[in-house]
Design an enzyme around this catalytic site. Structure first.
Site, PDB file in Angstrom:
ATOM      1  N   CYS A   1       0.802  -1.232   0.000  1.00  0.00           N
ATOM      2  CA  CYS A   1       0.000   0.000   0.000  1.00  0.00           C
ATOM      3  C   CYS A   1       0.828   1.273   0.000  1.00  0.00           C
ATOM      4  O   CYS A   1       0.298   2.350  -0.286  1.00  0.00           O
ATOM      5  CB  CYS A   1      -0.940   0.012   1.198  1.00  0.00           C
ATOM      6  SG  CYS A   1      -2.042  -1.410   1.262  1.00  0.00           S
TER       7      CYS A   1
ATOM      8  N   HIS B   1      -8.735   3.338  -3.171  1.00  0.00           N
ATOM      9  CA  HIS B   1      -7.366   2.963  -2.798  1.00  0.00           C
ATOM     10  C   HIS B   1      -6.754   2.063  -3.865  1.00  0.00           C
ATOM     11  O   HIS B   1      -6.660   0.849  -3.692  1.00  0.00           O
ATOM     12  CB  HIS B   1      -7.405   2.263  -1.434  1.00  0.00           C
ATOM     13  CG  HIS B   1      -6.099   1.758  -0.930  1.00  0.00           C
ATOM     14  ND1 HIS B   1      -4.869   2.278  -1.313  1.00  0.00           N
ATOM     15  CD2 HIS B   1      -5.823   0.755  -0.037  1.00  0.00           C
ATOM     16  CE1 HIS B   1      -3.905   1.623  -0.682  1.00  0.00           C
ATOM     17  NE2 HIS B   1      -4.459   0.696   0.089  1.00  0.00           N
TER      18      HIS B   1
ATOM     19  N   CYS C   1      -0.911   2.521   6.355  1.00  0.00           N
ATOM     20  CA  CYS C   1      -0.563   1.189   6.843  1.00  0.00           C
ATOM     21  C   CYS C   1      -0.219   0.319   5.645  1.00  0.00           C
ATOM     22  O   CYS C   1      -0.557   0.645   4.498  1.00  0.00           O
ATOM     23  CB  CYS C   1      -1.709   0.577   7.646  1.00  0.00           C
ATOM     24  SG  CYS C   1      -3.263   0.417   6.741  1.00  0.00           S
TER      25      CYS C   1
ATOM     26  N   GLY D   1       0.125  -3.814   4.222  1.00  0.00           N
ATOM     27  CA  GLY D   1      -0.150  -5.230   4.422  1.00  0.00           C
ATOM     28  C   GLY D   1       1.089  -6.009   4.830  1.00  0.00           C
ATOM     29  O   GLY D   1       2.196  -5.682   4.408  1.00  0.00           O
TER      30      GLY D   1
END
Length: 425
Positions: free
Chosen positions: A124, A378, A409, A411
């Site tokens: 991300c 996103h 954040c 993954g």
């Protein structure tokens, strides 16, 4: 810190705190760069963000999205592509992080073969990591100017295939936790840290309303590159259209409507489609350079990169990453939370965004003033670069010197953050 204070008093007996701030923000073993050596952001653009699988970009390949933003950024500032030292592109879902795809986009954009390009996948945060990689090359003197991009087509490539993994991962708890679905990590954050469904839905509503207001007032128009695409309908008919607006914003969202949505990941959970980020398609590009080189070319300075950090957190609560990454980046920049005017924190899930904001004590009015991923979407590899574009445009609109933070954040259990200064008009 004690020793720094003593040294500071010896060097500056007048008691100014500024020298201490400079000393504190220095990297270990390196001197503070002169202003001419600073890494600055010249310009940035992004596509609109499309709804994956059913939006306007559902049939558009990522190289075309990337081509649109790459060419727009250089055209806007009148820079020839052969003046770039390197390109780095963040991507998550394409094979090999899109290494072939970005070279194709590079040539479709009319860039010469002499300009190199590579990709990076830190999930991300890939778009932000691309920017940090280009900044690092500028700092070491390898290049003077570089383009950092992010792109993702979540229509054409889906999350799900973990690749080739050792069977031994089942014997290691942390390794096993890396395979936990992201929605379950959201539920873990909500349960472990007491983030109620009511708080999550209220945050999601705020994101939608802020994004709708920003879109309706034309705040996104300056940063969005119109993209002409071909869309194929269910009957196979093609139509051409120009995509100018983010597609995920739902201006009619209400708290009542959000509260009626069923949990998406576990029957008794609190994470829903309404308080989670949207699956999306999009691209963004940011032009960076050494200040001295930028000024020599007569290019504008939109922002200055002041600090950055990437941290690791437990994989099963990966959403807490910004709560650790933001303080680390601010320490590197020699700033405090109070110094920051705008925080662009990626809304992977309302649960983790609420936790991070509350944990750090950030006033809500400073968080995502134009909405976040719950409303905008996103597109994984694109998001970090998109956030930088949105942040610096927002700071510029405010018309004064200001600081902003981009954070997300990641993954498998990480968080990333970067601190930017808008130097003023």
């Amino acid at each position: 810190m004690n020793r720094l204070k003593v040294i500071s008093r010896h060097l500056f007996p007048g008691g100014s705190s500024e020298p201490l701030r400079v000393l504190r923000s220095s990297e270990c073993g390196s001197s503070v760069p002169s202003s001419g050596e600073e890494v600055v952001v010249v310009h940035g653009r992004r596509t609109a963000i499309g709804k994956a699988k059913r939006g306007s970009f559902k049939d558009t390949t990522p190289d075309e999205l990337l081509c649109a933003v790459m060419t727009a950024v250089l055209t806007d500032v009148g820079l020839s592509p052969d003046q770039l030292g390197d390109l780095c592109v963040g991507n998550v879902l394409q094979p090999g992080a899109g290494a072939l795809m970005v070279r194709v986009a590079h040539f479709l954009s009319g860039f010469p073969e002499t300009v190199p390009v590579y990709t990076v996948n830190r999930q991300c945060s890939s778009g932000l990591q691309a920017l940090l990689n280009i900044a690092g090359a500028i700092r070491t003197g390898s290049i003077e100017l570089g383009l950092a991009c992010g792109v993702e087509s979540m229509s054409l490539r889906s999350v799900g295939n973990p690749g080739d993994l050792s069977s031994r991962l089942s014997d290691n708890e942390k390794a096993r936790d890396c395979l936990i679905p992201m929605g379950i990590t959201s539920e873990n954050v909500a349960e472990r840290f007491g983030v109620s469904r009511k708080k999550q839905d209220a945050f999601a509503l705020s994101s939608q309303l802020k994004a709708a207001q920003a879109q309706n007032s034309g705040r996104f128009d300056q940063e969005i590159v119109p993209v002409t695409v071909t869309v194929v309908d269910d009957s196979g008919r093609e139509r051409r259209l120009v995509v100018r607006k983010d597609e995920g914003i739902r201006s009619g969202t209400t708290l009542e409507g959000l509260s009626r949505l069923r949990p998406a990941f576990k029957p008794d959970g609190s994470t829903t489609a309404g308080n989670s980020s949207q699956v999306s398609d999009g691209a963004a590009a940011v032009l960076l350079g050494r200040r001295s080189a930028v000024e020599a070319l007569g290019l504008p300075v939109l922002g200055v990169l002041r600090g950055s950090a990437v941290v690791g957190v437990p994989p099963d609560v990966m959403g807490i990453g910004p709560a650790l990454a933001i303080p680390a980046a601010l320490r590197q920049a020699g700033l405090t939370l109070d110094d920051v005017d705008v925080f662009e924190i990626n809304e992977a899930f309302a649960s983790q965004a609420v936790y991070c904001v509350e944990k750090l004590g950030i006033p809500l009015e400073k968080v995502n003033p134009n909405g976040g991923a719950i409303a905008l979407g996103h597109p994984l590899g694109c998001t970090g670069a998109r956030q930088v574009v949105t942040l610096l445009n927002e700071l510029q609109r405010r018309g004064r010197r200001a600081y902003g933070v981009v954070s997300m954040c990641i993954g498998t259990g990480m968080g990333a953050a970067a601190v930017f200064e808008y130097p003023g008009p």
